[in-house]
Design a protein around this motif. Structure first.
Motif, PDB file in Angstrom:
ATOM      1  N   UNK A   1      71.460 -72.655 -99.622  1.00 52.81           N
ATOM      2  CA  UNK A   1      71.134 -72.610-101.048  1.00 52.81           C
ATOM      3  C   UNK A   1      70.281 -73.807-101.441  1.00 52.81           C
ATOM      4  N   UNK A   2      70.603 -74.953-100.884  1.00 50.22           N
ATOM      5  CA  UNK A   2      69.848 -76.168-101.167  1.00 50.22           C
ATOM      6  C   UNK A   2      68.391 -76.000-100.750  1.00 50.22           C
ATOM      7  N   UNK A   3      68.159 -75.329 -99.633  1.00 48.14           N
ATOM      8  CA  UNK A   3      66.813 -75.133 -99.117  1.00 48.14           C
ATOM      9  C   UNK A   3      66.108 -73.946 -99.758  1.00 48.14           C
ATOM     10  N   UNK A   4      66.839 -73.183-100.572  1.00 48.72           N
ATOM     11  CA  UNK A   4      66.238 -72.038-101.250  1.00 48.72           C
ATOM     12  C   UNK A   4      66.041 -70.841-100.353  1.00 48.72           C
TER      13      UNK A   4
ATOM     14  N   UNK B   1      65.772 -75.387 -87.470  1.00 44.63           N
ATOM     15  CA  UNK B   1      64.369 -75.755 -87.370  1.00 44.63           C
ATOM     16  C   UNK B   1      63.980 -76.719 -88.484  1.00 44.63           C
ATOM     17  N   UNK B   2      64.550 -76.505 -89.680  1.00 46.16           N
ATOM     18  CA  UNK B   2      64.272 -77.399 -90.811  1.00 46.16           C
ATOM     19  C   UNK B   2      64.749 -78.813 -90.504  1.00 46.16           C
TER      20      UNK B   2
ATOM     21  N   UNK C   1      62.676 -82.361 -89.879  1.00 40.56           N
ATOM     22  CA  UNK C   1      62.978 -83.565 -90.645  1.00 40.56           C
ATOM     23  C   UNK C   1      63.249 -84.755 -89.722  1.00 40.56           C
ATOM     24  N   UNK C   2      63.912 -84.484 -88.598  1.00 42.34           N
ATOM     25  CA  UNK C   2      64.178 -85.549 -87.627  1.00 42.34           C
ATOM     26  C   UNK C   2      62.877 -86.126 -87.075  1.00 42.34           C
TER      27      UNK C   2
END
Length: 331
Positions: A57-60, A72-73, A77-78
């Motif tokens: 939900x945070x990522x939409x 993958x997101x 980010x890493x």
């Protein structure tokens, strides 16, 4: 999970806010949500857990079939390395030191890179703070960055950036948006549209030119919180009657006008101070007391030295909660 914890503050070093980096809107939301979980007393970063469904939900991400996108997101980010400029050095940093997926539990655990400690923990000076709820609805990655840069200068009310400096801070490559018109349309105007509608700030900007070329931008910053809360502000010419209708006691049109002027037309504030007056035992003269309360922004409880004797009229017995609802238009 994005619930009541949104009310906690995000506190960042100004060095971190002005660092050169670019994150997507989803990546910004991850970092900001993690930042909001840090407590003032924390001396070390902790593991922060998210339920996968809340993380999505945070990522939409709306389609459950895309749950596989989450690793993958976080992997992307890493990989995001950014630069903070100190007086004697430049430091390359990563946002996260680890991301752990707990199989069978639907939980992902994230931890900040320990090298970020000087920029997120135990901050005593040169930092900027704001509520997560003020920014979480933004959808443009650039809007997040510009909001923070303007929030730093909120009290000053304006901030000027050299155009190339601003592009560097926003992590925009040198071969991207080489035409100012493109940068203005796709970055500044897009961010302005979102920030002005979805946050507690709004901004306008002036273009500073060297000859015919735009070389810098001057941002004019306004906090819109008070404007949004002034839901009872008078917007017509009948303000005298509206002010008089607040009072059970008779006041003259001149007194109503003085009160209105002192409150800058904010009916909400007038009602607030009148409710405060009703909760005092003795006030010598009501209208001057209200005007003083508006000027000095009296808050309950009122110190004794601010209360005069008051016996112009017989005091009524009030149910304060009921009176408040009535005056604020809730009943």
């Amino acid at each position: 999970m994005i619930t009541k914890e949104n009310n906690t503050l995000i506190v960042k070093s100004n060095k971190l806010i002005e660092a050169s980096y670019k994150l997507t809107a989803g990546e910004q939301k991850i970092i900001l949500t993690l930042s909001s979980k840090i407590k003032p007393e924390d001396e070390e970063f902790k593991d922060y857990e998210f339920k996968i469904k809340d993380f999505i939900k945070l990522l939409g991400i709306k389609n459950q079939a895309k749950y596989a996108e989450v690793p993958q997101v976080t992997k992307e980010l890493m990989r995001k390395v950014f630069t903070i400029k100190e007086e004697d050095r430049e430091i390359q940093l990563s946002w996260l030191s680890s991301v752990t997926y707990l199989k069978g539990k639907g939980i992902v655990v994230l931890r900040f890179d320990p090298n970020l400690k000087p920029y997120l923990l135990q901050l005593k000076s040169r930092f900027t703070s704001y509520n997560l709820t003020n920014i979480i609805q933004l959808k443009s990655g650039y809007a997040f960055r510009i909001y923070e840069l303007l929030k730093q200068y909120e009290r000053i009310g304006q901030r000027t950036f050299d155009l190339e400096e601003l592009k560097c801070i926003l992590g925009i490559e040198k071969d991207r948006y080489t035409l100012y018109a493109d940068f203005k349309r796709k970055v500044i105007l897009k961010a302005q549209k979102e920030i002005n509608v979805k946050t507690d700030l709004s901004f306008d900007f002036e273009q500073i030119k060297n000859g015919r070329k735009v070389t810098a931008l001057k941002f004019i910053i306004t906090n819109t919180t008070n404007q949004n809360n002034a839901i009872f502000q008078i917007e017509n010419n009948n303000y005298i009657e509206q002010v008089k209708n607040i009072f059970d006691e008779d006041i003259t049109p001149l007194e109503a006008e003085k009160i209105h002027k002192t409150a800058n037309g904010n009916i909400y504030l007038i009602k607030e101070k009148y409710l405060l007056a009703k909760n005092q035992k003795k006030i010598k003269s009501l209208v001057p007391w209200i005007i003083k309360a508006l000027k000095e922004d009296f808050k309950p409880p009122i110190p004794k030295e601010k209360v005069d004797s008051f016996n112009n009229y017989e005091q009524r017995k009030y149910d304060f909660d009921e009176l408040e609802k009535k005056l604020l238009g809730w009943k």
